[in-house]
Write a protein that holds these residues in place. Structure first.
Motif, mmCIF file in Angstrom:
data_model
loop_
_atom_site.group_PDB
_atom_site.id
_atom_site.type_symbol
_atom_site.label_atom_id
_atom_site.label_comp_id
_atom_site.label_asym_id
_atom_site.label_seq_id
_atom_site.Cartn_x
_atom_site.Cartn_y
_atom_site.Cartn_z
ATOM 1 N N UNK A 43 93.177 31.681 -6.679
ATOM 2 C CA UNK A 43 93.928 32.881 -7.053
ATOM 3 C C UNK A 43 93.061 34.136 -7.073
ATOM 4 N N UNK A 44 91.916 34.154 -7.801
ATOM 5 C CA UNK A 44 91.110 35.374 -7.781
ATOM 6 C C UNK A 44 90.474 35.651 -6.419
ATOM 7 N N UNK A 45 90.176 34.591 -5.651
ATOM 8 C CA UNK A 45 89.589 34.801 -4.334
ATOM 9 C C UNK A 45 90.594 35.455 -3.397
ATOM 10 N N UNK A 46 91.818 34.979 -3.418
ATOM 11 C CA UNK A 46 92.877 35.585 -2.600
ATOM 12 C C UNK A 46 93.053 37.054 -2.973
ATOM 13 N N UNK A 47 93.054 37.349 -4.254
ATOM 14 C CA UNK A 47 93.212 38.738 -4.696
ATOM 15 C C UNK A 47 92.084 39.619 -4.167
ATOM 16 N N UNK A 48 90.838 39.129 -4.231
ATOM 17 C CA UNK A 48 89.705 39.905 -3.738
ATOM 18 C C UNK A 48 89.792 40.126 -2.228
ATOM 19 N N UNK A 49 90.190 39.094 -1.503
ATOM 20 C CA UNK A 49 90.307 39.225 -0.050
ATOM 21 C C UNK A 49 91.381 40.242 0.321
ATOM 22 N N UNK A 50 92.477 40.229 -0.383
ATOM 23 C CA UNK A 50 93.539 41.197 -0.105
ATOM 24 C C UNK A 50 93.111 42.613 -0.474
ATOM 25 N N UNK A 51 92.380 42.735 -1.578
ATOM 26 C CA UNK A 51 91.865 44.052 -1.966
ATOM 27 C C UNK A 51 90.907 44.599 -0.916
ATOM 28 N N UNK A 52 90.211 43.704 -0.215
ATOM 29 C CA UNK A 52 89.280 44.113 0.834
ATOM 30 C C UNK A 52 89.983 44.436 2.144
ATOM 31 N N UNK A 53 91.299 44.263 2.185
ATOM 32 C CA UNK A 53 92.066 44.621 3.371
ATOM 33 C C UNK A 53 92.371 43.494 4.326
ATOM 34 N N UNK A 54 91.993 42.256 3.979
ATOM 35 C CA UNK A 54 92.272 41.132 4.862
ATOM 36 C C UNK A 54 93.749 40.740 4.794
ATOM 37 N N UNK B 279 92.352 37.924 9.614
ATOM 38 C CA UNK B 279 93.443 37.078 9.144
ATOM 39 C C UNK B 279 92.835 35.809 8.570
ATOM 40 N N UNK B 280 93.044 35.599 7.273
ATOM 41 C CA UNK B 280 92.413 34.501 6.557
ATOM 42 C C UNK B 280 93.474 33.545 6.022
ATOM 43 N N UNK B 281 93.291 32.257 6.305
ATOM 44 C CA UNK B 281 94.153 31.227 5.736
ATOM 45 C C UNK B 281 93.389 30.533 4.622
ATOM 46 N N UNK B 282 93.974 30.499 3.418
ATOM 47 C CA UNK B 282 93.319 29.907 2.263
ATOM 48 C C UNK B 282 94.067 28.653 1.834
ATOM 49 N N UNK B 283 93.371 27.528 1.773
ATOM 50 C CA UNK B 283 93.961 26.321 1.198
ATOM 51 C C UNK B 283 93.584 26.281 -0.280
ATOM 52 N N UNK B 284 94.482 25.803 -1.115
ATOM 53 C CA UNK B 284 94.213 25.834 -2.549
ATOM 54 C C UNK B 284 94.237 27.253 -3.099
ATOM 55 N N UNK B 285 95.005 28.105 -2.460
ATOM 56 C CA UNK B 285 94.999 29.520 -2.793
ATOM 57 C C UNK B 285 95.684 29.888 -4.089
ATOM 58 N N UNK B 286 96.363 28.943 -4.728
ATOM 59 C CA UNK B 286 97.001 29.237 -6.018
ATOM 60 C C UNK B 286 96.279 28.557 -7.183
ATOM 61 N N UNK C 290 89.689 25.494 -0.057
ATOM 62 C CA UNK C 290 89.464 25.292 -1.482
ATOM 63 C C UNK C 290 90.306 24.151 -2.051
ATOM 64 N N UNK C 291 91.249 23.634 -1.279
ATOM 65 C CA UNK C 291 92.170 22.617 -1.790
ATOM 66 C C UNK C 291 91.448 21.312 -2.078
ATOM 67 N N UNK C 292 91.856 20.643 -3.145
ATOM 68 C CA UNK C 292 91.301 19.337 -3.494
ATOM 69 C C UNK C 292 92.363 18.506 -4.194
ATOM 70 N N UNK C 293 92.409 17.200 -3.859
ATOM 71 C CA UNK C 293 93.403 16.315 -4.474
ATOM 72 C C UNK C 293 92.824 14.940 -4.788
ATOM 73 N N UNK C 294 91.515 14.829 -4.884
ATOM 74 C CA UNK C 294 90.906 13.536 -5.160
ATOM 75 C C UNK C 294 90.121 13.041 -3.962
#
Length: 256
Positions: free
Chosen positions: A20-31, A8-15, A70-74
């Motif tokens: 976005x591509x990292x989330x897609x790869x993780x889901x494709x890997x079954x996470x 179970x992976x929580x991604x910050x900055x996931x959109x 991955x989230x960043x805001x300054x």
């Protein structure tokens, strides 16, 4: 052949651009991937939590095994978000925190880079099992230097080299790190080619049909000197396959 255990992976900055591509790869890997958002609504796979205030983080981190930050805001916000993320991860007994950083952050005196170093230090001192990956800049940043000059009669470019790395290559490395488990500071990764600022500018001009002349500039100060010294690049074997020219081709229909 063994396969990595799904987690179970929580991604910050996931959109974002990298998220976005990292989330897609993780889901494709079954996470089982959750994307942290300040306003999740009813979107599947998105959970509510605010790293800038701490609101909702307890619920968002509950049951999470890996956090990919991955989230960043300054600069100022990034440090505060890093502190809140570490606290929430420790409270939830998260087994692995992955932080995406930038090559040269400890040697280039930019405020944004210094904030990255501070977040790295907060994570390292936390005692949490973690992995820190530094990568060179994306080609989007290089292109951004030129698109920002849309009203300039001359295309200015810094007198230095760059080593852009493709977003999909970094996403693939992050997916590997999530599967591999905590490793501390792993090897930096940089793109497959080094090009001068002038080469990058001329390639962008060709790709966009611009006929403006290109002029190299040198900027005084320690920050430019650090870039000119190559502290933003990775020596040795390059990583990944995506080139700057390929990015231009995908974005504009014409490459280098």
């Amino acid at each position: 052949m063994t396969t990595a255990r799904a987690t179970t992976v929580l991604v910050t900055g996931g959109t974002g651009t990298l998220g976005t591509p990292t989330v897609n790869l993780l889901r494709e890997a079954g996470h089982d991937v959750r994307v942290l958002s300040r306003s999740a609504g009813t979107t599947p796979g998105v959970v509510t939590g605010d790293l800038t205030t701490g609101e909702g983080l307890g619920e968002a981190f509950d049951g999470v095994e890996v956090v990919l930050h991955l989230a960043t805001r300054g600069p100022r916000a990034d440090v505060e978000m890093g502190r809140r993320l570490v606290t929430a991860a420790r409270d939830a007994r998260v087994g692995h925190v992955v932080f995406q950083s930038i090559v040269g952050v400890d040697r280039i005196p930019l405020g944004y880079y210094q904030a990255k170093v501070e977040v790295e230090s907060i994570l390292t001192a936390s005692g949490l099992p973690h992995t820190i990956l530094r990568a060179t800049q994306f080609p989007q940043l290089v292109v951004g230097m030129f698109t920002a000059q849309r009203f300039s009669p001359v295309l200015l470019t810094p007198a230095l080299e760059v080593q852009p790395i493709a977003v999909p290559d970094v996403a693939a490395r992050l997916a590997e790190i999530v599967a591999a488990g905590p490793a501390g500071r792993v090897g930096d990764i940089g793109g497959p080619e080094r090009i001068t600022g002038r080469e990058a500018a001329r390639a962008w001009a060709r790709a966009t049909g611009s006929r403006r002349p290109v002029a190299r500039v040198r900027v005084p100060g320690k920050t430019f000197a650090a870039f000119a010294a190559g502290h933003h690049m990775v020596p040795g074997e390059p990583y990944g396959t995506g080139t700057y020219g390929q990015y231009l081709l995908e974005r504009y229909g014409r490459g280098r």
